[in-house]
Design a protein around this motif. Sequence first.
Motif, PDB file in Angstrom:
ATOM      1  N   LYS A   1      13.351  10.713 -27.082  1.00 45.05           N
ATOM      2  CA  LYS A   1      14.040   9.821 -28.014  1.00 45.05           C
ATOM      3  C   LYS A   1      14.897   8.831 -27.229  1.00 45.05           C
ATOM      4  CE  LYS A   1      14.525  10.094 -32.084  1.00 45.05           C
ATOM      5  NZ  LYS A   1      13.905   9.302 -33.125  1.00 45.05           N
ATOM      6  N   LEU A   2      14.640   7.543 -27.464  1.00 42.16           N
ATOM      7  CA  LEU A   2      15.448   6.508 -26.809  1.00 42.16           C
ATOM      8  C   LEU A   2      16.534   5.985 -27.733  1.00 42.16           C
ATOM      9  CD1 LEU A   2      12.721   4.433 -24.952  1.00 42.16           C
ATOM     10  CD2 LEU A   2      14.104   6.308 -24.085  1.00 42.16           C
ATOM     11  N   GLY A   3      16.405   6.259 -29.004  1.00 42.86           N
ATOM     12  CA  GLY A   3      17.362   5.812 -30.000  1.00 42.86           C
ATOM     13  C   GLY A   3      17.002   6.438 -31.330  1.00 42.86           C
ATOM     14  N   PRO A   4      17.742   6.102 -32.378  1.00 44.80           N
ATOM     15  CA  PRO A   4      17.480   6.728 -33.675  1.00 44.80           C
ATOM     16  C   PRO A   4      16.097   6.401 -34.250  1.00 44.80           C
ATOM     17  CG  PRO A   4      19.164   5.033 -33.871  1.00 44.80           C
ATOM     18  CD  PRO A   4      18.875   5.196 -32.417  1.00 44.80           C
ATOM     19  N   ARG A   5      15.528   5.264 -33.866  1.00 43.99           N
ATOM     20  CA  ARG A   5      14.209   4.875 -34.386  1.00 43.99           C
ATOM     21  C   ARG A   5      13.205   4.575 -33.282  1.00 43.99           C
ATOM     22  NH1 ARG A   5      13.759   2.642 -39.659  1.00 43.99           N
ATOM     23  NH2 ARG A   5      12.380   1.109 -38.720  1.00 43.99           N
ATOM     24  N   THR A   6      13.476   5.059 -32.089  1.00 41.88           N
ATOM     25  CA  THR A   6      12.589   4.777 -30.962  1.00 41.88           C
ATOM     26  C   THR A   6      12.199   6.081 -30.276  1.00 41.88           C
ATOM     27  OG1 THR A   6      13.724   2.678 -30.618  1.00 41.88           O
ATOM     28  CG2 THR A   6      12.317   3.461 -28.832  1.00 41.88           C
ATOM     29  N   THR A   7      10.906   6.383 -30.341  1.00 43.55           N
ATOM     30  CA  THR A   7      10.363   7.593 -29.732  1.00 43.55           C
ATOM     31  C   THR A   7       9.264   7.203 -28.764  1.00 43.55           C
ATOM     32  OG1 THR A   7      10.819   8.798 -31.776  1.00 43.55           O
ATOM     33  CG2 THR A   7       9.283   9.817 -30.237  1.00 43.55           C
ATOM     34  N   CYS A   8       9.260   7.826 -27.599  1.00 44.39           N
ATOM     35  CA  CYS A   8       8.261   7.549 -26.564  1.00 44.39           C
ATOM     36  C   CYS A   8       7.764   8.862 -25.976  1.00 44.39           C
ATOM     37  CB  CYS A   8       8.882   6.710 -25.446  1.00 44.39           C
ATOM     38  SG  CYS A   8       9.454   5.096 -25.947  1.00 44.39           S
ATOM     39  N   TRP A   9       6.717   8.728 -25.179  1.00 42.01           N
ATOM     40  CA  TRP A   9       6.183   9.860 -24.414  1.00 42.01           C
ATOM     41  C   TRP A   9       6.007   9.414 -22.979  1.00 42.01           C
ATOM     42  CZ3 TRP A   9       5.353   9.033 -29.424  1.00 42.01           C
ATOM     43  CH2 TRP A   9       5.497  10.118 -30.282  1.00 42.01           C
ATOM     44  N   ARG A  10       6.216  10.332 -22.044  1.00 39.06           N
ATOM     45  CA  ARG A  10       6.009  10.037 -20.624  1.00 39.06           C
ATOM     46  C   ARG A  10       4.522   9.871 -20.367  1.00 39.06           C
ATOM     47  NH1 ARG A  10       9.544  14.147 -21.054  1.00 39.06           N
ATOM     48  NH2 ARG A  10      11.657  13.743 -20.366  1.00 39.06           N
ATOM     49  N   SER A  11       4.152   8.810 -19.685  1.00 39.72           N
ATOM     50  CA  SER A  11       2.735   8.556 -19.412  1.00 39.72           C
ATOM     51  C   SER A  11       2.120   9.680 -18.581  1.00 39.72           C
ATOM     52  CB  SER A  11       2.539   7.203 -18.730  1.00 39.72           C
ATOM     53  OG  SER A  11       3.193   7.177 -17.488  1.00 39.72           O
ATOM     54  N   VAL A  12       2.916  10.294 -17.723  1.00 38.94           N
ATOM     55  CA  VAL A  12       2.433  11.417 -16.908  1.00 38.94           C
ATOM     56  C   VAL A  12       2.020  12.582 -17.815  1.00 38.94           C
ATOM     57  CG1 VAL A  12       3.170  13.165 -15.246  1.00 38.94           C
ATOM     58  CG2 VAL A  12       3.761  10.798 -14.883  1.00 38.94           C
ATOM     59  N   ASP A  13       2.828  12.845 -18.845  1.00 41.55           N
ATOM     60  CA  ASP A  13       2.506  13.934 -19.771  1.00 41.55           C
ATOM     61  C   ASP A  13       1.225  13.640 -20.550  1.00 41.55           C
ATOM     62  OD1 ASP A  13       4.822  15.185 -18.926  1.00 41.55           O
ATOM     63  OD2 ASP A  13       6.004  14.559 -20.671  1.00 41.55           O
ATOM     64  N   ILE A  14       1.038  12.384 -20.936  1.00 40.38           N
ATOM     65  CA  ILE A  14      -0.176  12.004 -21.673  1.00 40.38           C
ATOM     66  C   ILE A  14      -1.386  12.099 -20.749  1.00 40.38           C
ATOM     67  CG2 ILE A  14      -1.316  10.178 -22.975  1.00 40.38           C
ATOM     68  CD1 ILE A  14       1.148  11.541 -24.354  1.00 40.38           C
ATOM     69  N   ASP A  15      -1.241  11.675 -19.494  1.00 36.76           N
ATOM     70  CA  ASP A  15      -2.341  11.786 -18.533  1.00 36.76           C
ATOM     71  C   ASP A  15      -2.743  13.251 -18.328  1.00 36.76           C
ATOM     72  OD1 ASP A  15      -2.350   9.038 -18.216  1.00 36.76           O
ATOM     73  OD2 ASP A  15      -1.136   9.082 -16.393  1.00 36.76           O
ATOM     74  N   LYS A  16      -1.752  14.145 -18.232  1.00 41.30           N
ATOM     75  CA  LYS A  16      -2.041  15.572 -18.079  1.00 41.30           C
ATOM     76  C   LYS A  16      -2.759  16.116 -19.310  1.00 41.30           C
ATOM     77  CE  LYS A  16       1.791  16.670 -14.993  1.00 41.30           C
ATOM     78  NZ  LYS A  16       3.079  17.369 -14.872  1.00 41.30           N
ATOM     79  N   LEU A  17      -2.329  15.689 -20.483  1.00 42.53           N
ATOM     80  CA  LEU A  17      -2.981  16.126 -21.719  1.00 42.53           C
ATOM     81  C   LEU A  17      -4.437  15.691 -21.740  1.00 42.53           C
ATOM     82  CD1 LEU A  17      -2.962  17.253 -24.643  1.00 42.53           C
ATOM     83  CD2 LEU A  17      -2.276  14.956 -25.359  1.00 42.53           C
ATOM     84  N   ILE A  18      -4.692  14.440 -21.404  1.00 41.41           N
ATOM     85  CA  ILE A  18      -6.062  13.918 -21.394  1.00 41.41           C
ATOM     86  C   ILE A  18      -6.909  14.692 -20.383  1.00 41.41           C
ATOM     87  CG2 ILE A  18      -7.469  11.904 -20.823  1.00 41.41           C
ATOM     88  CD1 ILE A  18      -5.112  10.211 -21.990  1.00 41.41           C
ATOM     89  N   ALA A  19      -6.350  14.961 -19.217  1.00 42.90           N
ATOM     90  CA  ALA A  19      -7.088  15.712 -18.200  1.00 42.90           C
ATOM     91  C   ALA A  19      -7.413  17.125 -18.677  1.00 42.90           C
ATOM     92  CB  ALA A  19      -6.285  15.755 -16.904  1.00 42.90           C
ATOM     93  N   SER A  20      -6.470  17.733 -19.404  1.00 43.46           N
ATOM     94  CA  SER A  20      -6.697  19.103 -19.880  1.00 43.46           C
ATOM     95  C   SER A  20      -7.728  19.147 -21.013  1.00 43.46           C
ATOM     96  CB  SER A  20      -5.391  19.740 -20.351  1.00 43.46           C
ATOM     97  OG  SER A  20      -4.958  19.181 -21.576  1.00 43.46           O
ATOM     98  N   LEU A  21      -7.884  18.046 -21.734  1.00 41.57           N
ATOM     99  CA  LEU A  21      -8.832  17.995 -22.847  1.00 41.57           C
ATOM    100  C   LEU A  21     -10.208  17.532 -22.419  1.00 41.57           C
ATOM    101  CD1 LEU A  21      -6.570  16.385 -25.598  1.00 41.57           C
ATOM    102  CD2 LEU A  21      -7.134  18.807 -25.308  1.00 41.57           C
ATOM    103  N   SER A  22     -10.316  16.981 -21.205  1.00 46.79           N
ATOM    104  CA  SER A  22     -11.600  16.471 -20.719  1.00 46.79           C
ATOM    105  C   SER A  22     -12.567  17.619 -20.482  1.00 46.79           C
ATOM    106  CB  SER A  22     -11.433  15.718 -19.408  1.00 46.79           C
ATOM    107  OG  SER A  22     -10.721  14.548 -19.590  1.00 46.79           O
ATOM    108  N   PRO A  23     -13.821  17.466 -20.909  1.00 43.71           N
ATOM    109  CA  PRO A  23     -14.810  18.518 -20.651  1.00 43.71           C
ATOM    110  C   PRO A  23     -15.140  18.618 -19.153  1.00 43.71           C
ATOM    111  CG  PRO A  23     -15.833  16.668 -21.780  1.00 43.71           C
ATOM    112  CD  PRO A  23     -14.354  16.395 -21.697  1.00 43.71           C
ATOM    113  N   GLU A  24     -14.913  17.553 -18.387  1.00 39.02           N
ATOM    114  CA  GLU A  24     -15.210  17.557 -16.953  1.00 39.02           C
ATOM    115  C   GLU A  24     -14.307  18.512 -16.182  1.00 39.02           C
ATOM    116  OE1 GLU A  24     -14.669  13.533 -15.824  1.00 39.02           O
ATOM    117  OE2 GLU A  24     -16.314  12.821 -17.048  1.00 39.02           O
ATOM    118  N   THR A  25     -13.091  18.749 -16.676  1.00 38.72           N
ATOM    119  CA  THR A  25     -12.146  19.585 -15.939  1.00 38.72           C
ATOM    120  C   THR A  25     -12.330  21.068 -16.244  1.00 38.72           C
ATOM    121  OG1 THR A  25     -10.463  19.345 -17.664  1.00 38.72           O
ATOM    122  CG2 THR A  25     -10.418  17.772 -15.818  1.00 38.72           C
ATOM    123  N   LYS A  26     -13.173  21.393 -17.197  1.00 41.68           N
ATOM    124  CA  LYS A  26     -13.366  22.804 -17.578  1.00 41.68           C
ATOM    125  C   LYS A  26     -14.588  23.379 -16.949  1.00 41.68           C
ATOM    126  CE  LYS A  26     -10.861  22.302 -21.802  1.00 41.68           C
ATOM    127  NZ  LYS A  26     -10.787  22.424 -23.200  1.00 41.68           N
TER     128      LYS A  26
END
Length: 85
Positions: free
Chosen positions: A60-85
Amino acid sequence: MPDPFRDSGDYSIQLESHRLTTAINSLSLLRLPDVLQRVPVSRATWWAGVKSGKFPASVKLGPRTTCWRSVDIDKLIASLSPETK
């Protein structure tokens, strides 16, 4: 006249510059529309996943501003990729 950029110090400056660029990129934040472009789910599915812990927690950056760390999103995508399993 000797070139000041040809000595060994030039390499260390380039290396440090690369490290700083990498650090800055890893600290970048994404808003929800940017996240949903990278992870193709609906807004409701995304928020349910955040609540359940399946998706990364927000920053949370403010009362109406929410973000996600790009590193966390990259890790999520990598964990969901069929290539990594």
